[in-house]
Write an enzyme that holds these catalytic residues in place. Structure first.
Site, PDB file in Angstrom:
ATOM      1  CG  HIS A  35      20.502 -31.633 -34.771  1.00  9.69           C
ATOM      2  ND1 HIS A  35      19.922 -32.804 -34.311  1.00  9.69           N
ATOM      3  CD2 HIS A  35      19.650 -31.157 -35.707  1.00  9.69           C
ATOM      4  CE1 HIS A  35      18.769 -32.997 -34.937  1.00  9.69           C
ATOM      5  NE2 HIS A  35      18.578 -32.002 -35.797  1.00  9.69           N
TER       6      HIS A  35
ATOM      7  CD  GLN B  83      15.158 -28.809 -34.858  1.00 11.15           C
ATOM      8  OE1 GLN B  83      15.939 -29.734 -34.751  1.00 11.15           O
ATOM      9  NE2 GLN B  83      13.998 -28.943 -35.486  1.00 11.15           N
TER      10      GLN B  83
ATOM     11  CG  ASN C  36      20.677 -34.644 -37.182  1.00 20.27           C
ATOM     12  OD1 ASN C  36      20.121 -35.679 -36.818  1.00 20.27           O
ATOM     13  ND2 ASN C  36      20.063 -33.715 -37.919  1.00 20.27           N
ATOM     14  CD  GLU C  37      18.095 -35.513 -41.063  1.00 18.92           C
ATOM     15  OE1 GLU C  37      17.955 -34.394 -41.586  1.00 18.92           O
ATOM     16  OE2 GLU C  37      17.136 -36.260 -40.792  1.00 18.92           O
TER      17      GLU C  37
HETATM   18  C1  BGC Z   1      16.107 -33.123 -38.471  1.00 18.12           C
HETATM   19  C2  BGC Z   1      15.306 -32.425 -37.411  1.00 18.12           C
HETATM   20  C3  BGC Z   1      14.000 -31.964 -38.013  1.00 18.12           C
HETATM   21  C4  BGC Z   1      13.214 -33.175 -38.445  1.00 18.12           C
HETATM   22  C5  BGC Z   1      11.859 -32.864 -39.052  1.00 18.12           C
HETATM   23  C6  BGC Z   1      15.312 -33.981 -39.413  1.00 18.12           C
HETATM   24  O1  BGC Z   1      15.612 -33.567 -40.699  1.00 18.12           O
HETATM   25  O2  BGC Z   1      17.207 -33.791 -37.923  1.00 18.12           O
HETATM   26  O3  BGC Z   1      16.068 -31.381 -36.896  1.00 18.12           O
HETATM   27  O4  BGC Z   1      13.276 -31.150 -37.159  1.00 18.12           O
HETATM   28  O5  BGC Z   1      13.943 -33.923 -39.374  1.00 18.12           O
HETATM   29  O6  BGC Z   1      11.998 -32.115 -40.210  1.00 18.12           O
END
Ligand code: BGC
Length: 389
Positions: free
Chosen positions: A111, A17, A151-152
């Site tokens: 990520h 990002q 991440n997530e």
């Molecule tokens: C993610 C980020 C994203 C943020 C806002 C999360 O889902 O880890 O990469 O930019 O939320 O959408």
């Protein structure tokens, strides 16, 4: 509204990002696929691949004490089994500079993006490849206190469904994570944890969940709970044995039932952010309480923030979110830190329009302009408390 001594105050970003020209990643390919459903490509992003020192100086200068950023697998392993010593050295320099500035680095190993050559978590190659990649990254983690393995994972497991069926699929109901991806991500978490525990026993390990607070109507309570079990709880439960769990909370989801399936039931009059999400800062406290009840693990808020062009709204939202967080902590939740999303206005997975940053970034000169919210959060960090007003 004072936070415990040693509470970590930071900001977060991710490589794809912010770095720019992450040409070896699957996302870059998705962005440039003919007819891509993404509205714009990431391009140069914030040029943080070159300007990461400026980013860190801004965070540290404001008073923040921690910086969460990710290392990019596609750069570190540009072809299967070919690891780049130069890229590892690049990320090592970032870690060292953060330490020099007094910013505790939290390093995220994955990520959202995969190397394009790997393509998907659903291949049998993915888990052993991730373990080998973790081994290489371990070599540069001297001085790092916290590492976030993935991440997530719950969003990552939904992505194949969206990539195949398009964004339209969200209209028919909440997308169920791809079972093969779920299995692979949990196996990757376990394998990565084994590697890092062996090579870096002092690093506190965890992963970050896209935490949801569902507000179902009377028709949908069971459906929402069943959905949350497969889309979130399975990942929270997989964190058992980790040193911490990451909560990432932004908004709430109102849910109703349609043809026996849970669907979003947004209130058309609710105030919305630039991502179209309801402005609902209480989400943070609600998600922390739920995650704490289920996991009993120390919590790090690894993301929370708002996409808005109105920086005063960012301050108000964050103050309200932190108030809810403090209340959850007063009721017993063991929360160790808060990383705001995001340090920079960056590439929001398909568009630059939703601005989450504490710092604005000019899209062509890459000039950074701190917003008042950066100074505000820096003051909260320095005082370790929320201002009375
Ligand atoms: C993610 C980020 C994203 C943020 C806002 C999360 O889902 O880890 O990469 O930019 O939320 O959408």
């Amino acid at each position: 509204m004072t936070f415990p001594d040693g509470f970590i105050w930071g900001a977060a970003t991710s490589a794809h990002q912010t770095e720019g020209n992450n040409v070896g990643s699957d996302w870059w390919h998705l962005e440039h696929r003919p007819g891509s459903f993404l509205s714009e490509p990431s391009g140069d992003a914030c040029d943080s691949y070159h300007r990461w020192r400026d980013d860190m100086r801004l965070a540290a200068g404001a008073g923040l004490r921690a910086y969460r950023f990710s290392v990019e697998w596609a750069r570190i392993e540009p072809a299967p089994g070919a690891y780049s010593a130069a890229e590892l050295a690049h990320y090592r320099r970032m870690i060292e500079f953060a330490l020099e500035l007094g910013l505790a680095p939290m390093v995220t190993l994955h990520h959202f993006t995969l190397p394009a050559w790997l393509r998907t978590w659903r291949t049998p190659e993915a888990v052993p490849a991730f373990a080998r990649y973790c081994e290489r990254v371990a070599a540069i983690l001297d001085g790092v206190g916290h590492a976030c393995l993935i991440n997530e994972p719950n969003m990552v497991a939904i992505m194949p469904v969206i990539a195949e069926r398009g964004l339209e699929t969200l209209k028919d109901g909440l997308p169920v994570p791809d079972p093969a991806a779920v299995e692979a991500l949990i196996a990757a978490h376990d394998a990565g944890r084994d590697v890092l525990r062996r090579l870096r026993p002092r690093i506190a390990l965890g992963w970050s969940i896209a935490s949801q607070t569902y507000h179902p109507d009377d028709t949908a309570a069971d459906l929402a709970a069943r959905y949350q079990a497969v889309a979130e709880d399975v990942f929270v439960d997989a964190a058992r044995g980790d040193d911490w769990i990451g909560v990432q909370a932004y908004t709430r989801q109102k849910i109703t039932a349609k043809d026996g399936r849970p669907v979003y039931a947004a209130d058309p009059d609710a105030p919305r952010t630039l991502t179209g999400w309801e402005v609902y800062p209480a989400a943070l406290g609600e998600c922390v309480r739920r995650t704490w009840q289920r996991s009993r693990l120390p919590i790090l808020v690894t993301e929370n923030g708002i996409a808005t062009g109105d920086d005063a709204q960012r301050v108000a939202y964050t103050a309200a979110a932190l108030t809810g967080l403090a209340a959850a902590m007063a009721d017993g939740a063991d929360v160790r830190g808060y990383y705001h999303w995001s340090l920079l206005d960056n590439y929001e997975w398909g568009s630059y329009t939703p601005t989450f940053g504490l710092v604005a970034v000019d899209r062509t000169t890459f000039r950074r302009t701190p917003k008042p919210s950066l100074a505000w959060l820096g003051r909260v960090a320095r005082d370790n408390r929320l201002p009375k007003d």
